[in-house]
Design a protein around this motif. Structure first.
Motif, PDB file in Angstrom:
ATOM      1  N   PRO A 136      14.832  65.275  36.055  1.00 54.87           N
ATOM      2  CA  PRO A 136      15.716  65.827  35.000  1.00 54.87           C
ATOM      3  C   PRO A 136      14.692  66.944  34.510  1.00 54.87           C
ATOM      4  O   PRO A 136      13.703  66.836  34.375  1.00 54.87           O
ATOM      5  N   GLY A 138      14.955  69.936  31.382  1.00 51.88           N
ATOM      6  CA  GLY A 138      15.398  70.672  30.229  1.00 51.88           C
ATOM      7  C   GLY A 138      14.773  72.038  30.198  1.00 51.88           C
ATOM      8  O   GLY A 138      15.243  73.047  30.856  1.00 51.88           O
ATOM      9  N   GLY A 139      13.828  72.523  29.262  1.00 48.28           N
ATOM     10  CA  GLY A 139      13.408  73.826  29.503  1.00 48.28           C
ATOM     11  C   GLY A 139      12.170  74.223  30.613  1.00 48.28           C
ATOM     12  O   GLY A 139      11.971  75.172  30.730  1.00 48.28           O
ATOM     13  N   GLY A 140      11.692  73.028  30.995  1.00 46.53           N
ATOM     14  CA  GLY A 140      10.654  73.331  32.038  1.00 46.53           C
ATOM     15  C   GLY A 140       9.357  73.432  31.262  1.00 46.53           C
ATOM     16  O   GLY A 140       8.552  74.050  32.111  1.00 46.53           O
ATOM     17  N   SER A 141       9.054  73.085  30.150  1.00 53.66           N
ATOM     18  CA  SER A 141       7.839  73.825  29.604  1.00 53.66           C
ATOM     19  C   SER A 141       6.722  72.525  29.603  1.00 53.66           C
ATOM     20  O   SER A 141       5.691  72.774  28.810  1.00 53.66           O
ATOM     21  N   SER A 142       7.259  71.460  30.296  1.00 53.41           N
ATOM     22  CA  SER A 142       6.007  70.590  30.418  1.00 53.41           C
ATOM     23  C   SER A 142       4.806  71.020  30.874  1.00 53.41           C
ATOM     24  O   SER A 142       4.723  71.841  31.561  1.00 53.41           O
ATOM     25  N   GLN A 204       5.308  74.775  19.545  1.00 54.13           N
ATOM     26  CA  GLN A 204       5.079  76.110  19.897  1.00 54.13           C
ATOM     27  C   GLN A 204       5.843  76.660  20.878  1.00 54.13           C
ATOM     28  O   GLN A 204       6.234  77.844  21.071  1.00 54.13           O
ATOM     29  N   SER A 205       6.468  75.735  21.891  1.00 53.30           N
ATOM     30  CA  SER A 205       7.369  75.939  22.891  1.00 53.30           C
ATOM     31  C   SER A 205       8.704  76.045  22.363  1.00 53.30           C
ATOM     32  O   SER A 205       9.774  76.278  23.338  1.00 53.30           O
ATOM     33  N   THR A 210      13.886  72.056  25.178  1.00 53.12           N
ATOM     34  CA  THR A 210      15.140  71.576  24.744  1.00 53.12           C
ATOM     35  C   THR A 210      15.000  70.129  23.963  1.00 53.12           C
ATOM     36  O   THR A 210      14.113  69.351  24.031  1.00 53.12           O
ATOM     37  N   GLY A 219       7.345  64.769  22.049  1.00 58.63           N
ATOM     38  CA  GLY A 219       6.534  65.714  21.536  1.00 58.63           C
ATOM     39  C   GLY A 219       6.314  65.684  19.818  1.00 58.63           C
ATOM     40  O   GLY A 219       6.805  64.828  19.244  1.00 58.63           O
ATOM     41  N   ALA A 220       5.567  66.759  19.432  1.00 58.59           N
ATOM     42  CA  ALA A 220       5.601  67.020  18.065  1.00 58.59           C
ATOM     43  C   ALA A 220       5.632  68.197  17.504  1.00 58.59           C
ATOM     44  O   ALA A 220       5.093  69.361  18.160  1.00 58.59           O
ATOM     45  N   ILE A 274      18.853  61.608  29.627  1.00 61.79           N
ATOM     46  CA  ILE A 274      19.678  61.763  28.221  1.00 61.79           C
ATOM     47  C   ILE A 274      20.574  62.790  28.078  1.00 61.79           C
ATOM     48  O   ILE A 274      20.194  63.946  28.443  1.00 61.79           O
TER      49      ILE A 274
HETATM   50  C1  LIG Z   1       3.303  77.461  25.542  1.00 58.59           C
HETATM   51  C2  LIG Z   1       3.475  76.006  25.426  1.00 58.59           C
HETATM   52  C3  LIG Z   1       3.465  75.134  24.140  1.00 58.59           C
HETATM   53  C4  LIG Z   1       3.708  74.132  23.758  1.00 58.59           C
HETATM   54  N1  LIG Z   1       3.587  73.549  22.451  1.00 58.59           N
HETATM   55  C5  LIG Z   1       3.925  72.102  22.426  1.00 58.59           C
HETATM   56  C6  LIG Z   1       4.003  71.700  20.973  1.00 58.59           C
HETATM   57  O1  LIG Z   1       3.741  72.300  20.348  1.00 58.59           O
HETATM   58  N2  LIG Z   1       4.365  70.416  20.723  1.00 58.59           N
HETATM   59  C7  LIG Z   1       4.678  69.712  22.067  1.00 58.59           C
HETATM   60  O2  LIG Z   1       5.049  68.472  21.666  1.00 58.59           O
HETATM   61  N3  LIG Z   1       4.859  69.925  22.886  1.00 58.59           N
HETATM   62  C8  LIG Z   1       4.737  71.423  23.357  1.00 58.59           C
HETATM   63  N4  LIG Z   1       4.521  71.826  24.490  1.00 58.59           N
HETATM   64  C9  LIG Z   1       5.040  70.896  25.685  1.00 58.59           C
HETATM   65  C10 LIG Z   1       6.364  70.933  26.126  1.00 58.59           C
HETATM   66  O3  LIG Z   1       6.990  72.036  25.353  1.00 58.59           O
HETATM   67  C11 LIG Z   1       7.013  69.727  25.398  1.00 58.59           C
HETATM   68  O4  LIG Z   1       6.874  68.722  26.121  1.00 58.59           O
HETATM   69  C12 LIG Z   1       8.404  69.921  25.160  1.00 58.59           C
HETATM   70  O5  LIG Z   1       9.027  68.711  24.573  1.00 58.59           O
HETATM   71  C13 LIG Z   1       9.325  69.785  26.668  1.00 58.59           C
HETATM   72  O6  LIG Z   1      10.665  70.001  26.547  1.00 58.59           O
HETATM   73  P1  LIG Z   1      11.410  70.837  27.673  1.00 58.59           P
HETATM   74  O7  LIG Z   1      12.678  70.929  27.342  1.00 58.59           O
HETATM   75  O8  LIG Z   1      10.801  72.089  28.352  1.00 58.59           O
HETATM   76  O9  LIG Z   1      11.438  69.608  28.815  1.00 58.59           O
HETATM   77  P2  LIG Z   1      10.875  69.849  30.340  1.00 58.59           P
HETATM   78  O10 LIG Z   1       9.525  70.415  30.493  1.00 58.59           O
HETATM   79  O11 LIG Z   1      12.138  70.117  31.063  1.00 58.59           O
HETATM   80  O12 LIG Z   1      10.576  68.329  30.709  1.00 58.59           O
HETATM   81  C14 LIG Z   1       9.782  67.528  30.125  1.00 58.59           C
HETATM   82  C15 LIG Z   1      10.008  66.009  30.461  1.00 58.59           C
HETATM   83  O13 LIG Z   1      10.999  65.398  29.986  1.00 58.59           O
HETATM   84  C16 LIG Z   1      11.978  65.043  30.884  1.00 58.59           C
HETATM   85  N5  LIG Z   1      13.423  65.509  30.871  1.00 58.59           N
HETATM   86  C17 LIG Z   1      13.693  66.768  30.332  1.00 58.59           C
HETATM   87  N6  LIG Z   1      15.121  66.898  29.745  1.00 58.59           N
HETATM   88  C18 LIG Z   1      15.468  65.537  29.717  1.00 58.59           C
HETATM   89  C19 LIG Z   1      16.774  64.853  29.643  1.00 58.59           C
HETATM   90  N7  LIG Z   1      17.657  65.265  28.945  1.00 58.59           N
HETATM   91  N8  LIG Z   1      16.712  63.534  29.918  1.00 58.59           N
HETATM   92  C20 LIG Z   1      15.576  62.698  30.244  1.00 58.59           C
HETATM   93  N9  LIG Z   1      14.537  63.417  30.614  1.00 58.59           N
HETATM   94  C21 LIG Z   1      14.388  64.740  30.515  1.00 58.59           C
HETATM   95  C22 LIG Z   1      11.523  65.897  32.213  1.00 58.59           C
HETATM   96  O14 LIG Z   1      11.850  64.985  33.445  1.00 58.59           O
HETATM   97  C23 LIG Z   1       9.995  65.676  32.055  1.00 58.59           C
HETATM   98  O15 LIG Z   1       9.578  64.629  32.335  1.00 58.59           O
HETATM   99  C24 LIG Z   1       4.161  73.114  24.945  1.00 58.59           C
HETATM  100  C25 LIG Z   1       4.419  73.924  26.064  1.00 58.59           C
HETATM  101  C26 LIG Z   1       4.014  74.794  26.415  1.00 58.59           C
HETATM  102  C27 LIG Z   1       3.965  75.616  27.862  1.00 58.59           C
END
Ligand SMILES: Cc1cc2nc3c(=O)[nH]c(=O)nc-3n(C[C@H](O)[C@H](O)[C@H](O)COP(=O)(O)OP(=O)(O)OC[C@H]3O[C@@H](n4cnc5c(N)ncnc54)[C@H](O)[C@@H]3O)c2cc1C
Length: 542
Positions: A136, A138-142, A204-205, A210, A219-220, A274
C-alpha cells in the motif's frame, strides 16, 4: 485533487521544480559546512539519471495481467520506468542514497491506481489468487522503509491510493468527517477549511503525504500538542483486507471490549489497505501565535516544557532545541556565520492556536512559566520565520546529497525524568558511530536534537545528524550509525519510534519493545486478516 507523479522527483523530495533555498549563498554555505565537519572541501556527487538505469523486467504478463485488467482499466495499471522507479522506495536518507546510485532492484512489477473501495478489494482478491505481494502506497514519504518493494520471488503490486481523495461527508453536529484515505494533506485541509474546520495534522511532509499514510504510520503533526496523533483523532476506519472488508466501530465511547480502530493506527499496510477514515475535527483557529524564547540551558527549557503541559496550558507546539541545534541553526541562517564557542543557551519555539481569547490567556500563563525558568522572549521574528518555512527544510536534503554529505533524522519518546539521560546517550552513540566511520579520514559529524511533541508524562526527542558520506560504502556507513542510535534508544528507555513508524528499518528492535507475548499478538492478528501474508511483507511485524 491528486498530484501527477511526473511533477514530483522520483529520487528526491517534492516538486521537480523545487525551490532553490540557498541561491547565491550556496558556495558560502558549502564552504562553511566543510569547515564545520573538518573536511577539505565538499565534492560534487550528482545522482544517476533514470535513463541510465536498467530496471528489472516486470514479472506481470500473460493471464495474470489479463486478470488484473479485469479489475482495473489498463490506463490505471502502470509498468513504465518512471512509475516503477517512483514507487520503488520511500524518502529516507538510505532510500535516496540507493535511488541516486541507480539501485532499482527490486522495484514493483506494476503500480495500480484504484478509485474506489470495490476496486481495492478486487486488487487484493487478484493478488491472493495470483500469489502477488501488495505494497500500500500513499505519498511514499516513509522514512523507515515502509513502502520499499520487498525482495520476493513473487510479483509485487504497488497500490497507489492517491486517486481516492474525496471528502465524503462532514457532519457538523458531531464534527466528524468521512474522507477517502489517499487524500494529500493540502487537498484535505483546503476541503475542510472551506467549511470552517481543520484536522490540524501538519507533519513536515504535509504537502506530499496522505491521510492513510498518517494513520498507517501513526505519525505526528507539528501541532500535535493541540490536535493529537491519529490514535486521538481517528474515530473509525474502513479497511480492505485479504479476508474481506473490515469496518471498525465508530462511537463517541464504548465499553464493548478493546477498541479495534486502534489496531488500524500504526498497522503500516500489513493488515490491509485503509480506504476511508472518520476523523475528529476542530474549528479553524482564529489566531496563531508562534514566539521564540531563549533559556539559560537545556534543563531549564525542559522544566518549562514539562510545566507548560502538566499545568494544562493549551499549547499547539513546544519545540526546544538543545544548545548545539540552537547554535547550528543560528549560524546556518547567517550563511558564513561561525558556529562559535559552545554556549549552553537553548531556543524554544512556542506555538499557540485557537480562539483569540484562548490564545491571549495561554500566552500570559506560558510567559509566567517561562519567566520562572529564566527564559527570555526573542519576539515574534523566530516564530514567524519558522512558521513560514515549516515545510521547506526537506528541500535542503537533495542539495546536501549533491555535495557528498550524509544527513539523517531519527526520533524517540520517553518520560520527563529520562529526557536528559536519553538525549546524552543517543547523541553520544551517533557521534561515536560517525567518528568510527567518518566517510573521509579526519572528518567529524554534527549531531543536533530537539524536544518536540510533549505529553503530561514525557516528550519526544528528535535527532538530526550531518556527516561526510562514505563514497565507497554509503549504505554500510548509514547502517552502522543507525544501528548504534537504535541500540542506544532501546537500551536507555526510549521507544524505537515516536512518529516515523517501524517499517523495515526499526523492525529488528520492535520485539524488545513489545515483548514476546505482544509480538505474538501482532503476528496472530496479521494471520487472521492476511492468512497468505501478502500485505506489505517484511514490514513492522516482528
Ligand atoms: C521530509 C520528511 C518529513 C517528515 N516529517 C514527518 C513528521 O513531521 N511527522 C511524521 O509523523 N512523519 C514525518 N515524516 C514521515 C512520513 O511523512 C510519515 O510517515 C507519513 O505519515 C507517511 O505518509 P504517506 O502518505 O507518505 O505514506 P507512505 O509513505 O506512502 O506509507 C507509509 C506507511 O503506510 C502504509 N500506507 C500508506 N497508505 C496506506 C493506506 N491507505 N492503507 C494502509 N496502509 C497505508 C504504507 O504501506 C507504509 O507502510 C516525514 C518524512 C519526510 C520524508
Amino acid at each position: 485533487m491528486t498530484i501527477e507523479r511526473e511533477k514530483l522527483r522520483w529520487n528526491g523530495w517534492g516538486w521537480i521544480e523545487a525551490p532553490d533555498l540557498l541561491g547565491a549563498r550556496a558556495e558560502l554555505v558549502w564552504g562553511w559546512m566543510a569547515k564545520v565537519l573538518g573536511c577539505a572541501a565538499l565534492p560534487h556527487t550528482p545522482p544517476v539519471s533514470l535513463e541510465k538505469i536498467a530496471l528489472p523486467e516486470t514479472r506481470l504478463h500473460g493471464p495474470a495481467l489479463c486478470a488484473l485488467e479485469a479489475v482495473l482499466p489498463a490506463a490505471r495499471i502502470r509498468t513504465d520506468a518512471y512509475e516503477r522507479a517512483f514507487h520503488a522506495r520511500g524518502k529516507s536518507y538510505a532510500d535516496l542514497v540507493a535511488l541516486r546510485a541507480g539501485m532499482l532492484t527490486p522495484c514493483p512489477d506494476a503500480v495500480v491506481y484504484p478509485e474506489c473501495t470495490e476496486e481495492v478489494l478486487g486488487l487484493l482478491r487478484w493478488a491472493a489468487q495470483h500469489g502477488a505481494a501488495v505494497v500500500p502506497y500513499g505519498g511514499g514519504s516513509s522514512v523507515v522503509g515502509g513502502v520499499n518493494t520487498p525482495e520476493t520471488a513473487c510479483p509485487v503490486l504497488c497500490v497507489d491510493m492517491t486517486r481516492m481523495c474525496d471528502l465524503l461527508d462532514l457532519d457538523e453536529t458531531t464534527r466528524i468527517a468521512r474522507v477517502q484515505a489517499g487524500v494529500y494533506g493540502p487537498a484535505l485541509e483546503s476541503a475542510l477549511q472551506a467549511q470552517g474546520y481543520t484536522l490540524g495534522h501538519y507533519p513536515q511532509s504535509f504537502e506530499f503525504s496522505t491521510l492513510g499514510g498518517w494513520i498507517a504510520a501513526r505519525g505526528a503533526g507539528q501541532q500535535s500538542n493541540r490536535y493529537g496523533k491519529p490514535e486521538k483523532w481517528l474515530v473509525g476506519a474502513e479497511v480492505a483486507t485479504p479476508h474481506g472488508l473490515w469496518r471498525t466501530e465508530h462511537f463517541p465511547a464504548s465499553a464493548a471490549g478493546p477498541q479495534l480502530t486502534q489496531l488500524v493506527v500504526g498497522s503500516e499496510g500489513t493488515l490491509g489497505i485503509i480506504t476511508e477514515a472518520a476523523v475528529r475535527l476542530h474549528r479553524t483557529p482564529e489566531r496563531r501565535d508562534y514566539t521564540g524564547y531563549l533559556f539559560p540551558d537545556f534543563a531549564a527549557g525542559v522544566s518549562a516544557a514539562r510545566a507548560l503541559v502538566q499545568d494544562g496550558v493549551p499549547t499547539a507546539m513546544i519545540r526546544l532545541s538543545d544548545s548545539d541545534e540552537t547554535r547550528f541553526y543560528a549560524a546556518l541562517q547567517h550563511g558564513d556565520g561561525e558556529v562559535g564557542e559552545a554556549t549552553p543557551y537553548c531556543a524554544m519555539l512556542l506555538g499557540l492556536e485557537g480562539a483569540a481569547e484562548e490564545v491571549a490567556q495561554a500566552g500570559a500563563r506560558a510567559r509566567a512559566i517561562i519567566d520562572a525558568q529564566g527564559g527570555m522572549a526573542l519576539g515574534e521574528g523566530p516564530g514567524e520565520t519558522w512558521y513560514k518555512g515549516r515545510f521547506m527544510m526537506p528541500y535542503l536534503r537533495d542539495p546536501m546529497l549533491d555535495r557528498g554529505l550524509g544527513v539523517d533524522t531519527l526520533e524517540t519518546a520517553t518520560g520527563w525524568g529520562n529526557i536528559a539521560p536519553l538525549h546524552a546517550a543517543v547523541r553520544g552513540a551517533i557521534a561515536r558511530a560517525i567518528a568510527a566511520h567518518p566517510g573521509e579520514p579526519g572528518c567529524g559529524g554534527v549531531v543536533l536534537a530537539h524536544i518536540s511533541h510533549c505529553y503530561p508524562d514525557g516528550a519526544s526527542l528528535y535527532f538530526t545528524f550531518v556527516f561526510r558520506r562514505d563514497a565507497a560504502e554509503p549504505l554500510g556507513q548509514w547502517r552502522h550509525i543507525k544501528a548504534a542510535a537504535s541500540e542506544a534508544i532501546v537500551a536507555h528507555g526510549g521507544t524505537i519510534s515516536h512518529h516515523h513508524g517501524v517499517g523495515l528499518d526499526h523492525r529488528p528492535w520492535l520485539a524488545r519493545e513489545k515483548g514476546p507475548v505482544g509480538a505474538g499478538v501482532l503476528r496472530a492478528i496479521k494471520a487472521q486478516v492476511d492468512p497468505g501474508g501478502i500485505m506489505n511483507p517484511g514490514k513492522l511485524i516482528p
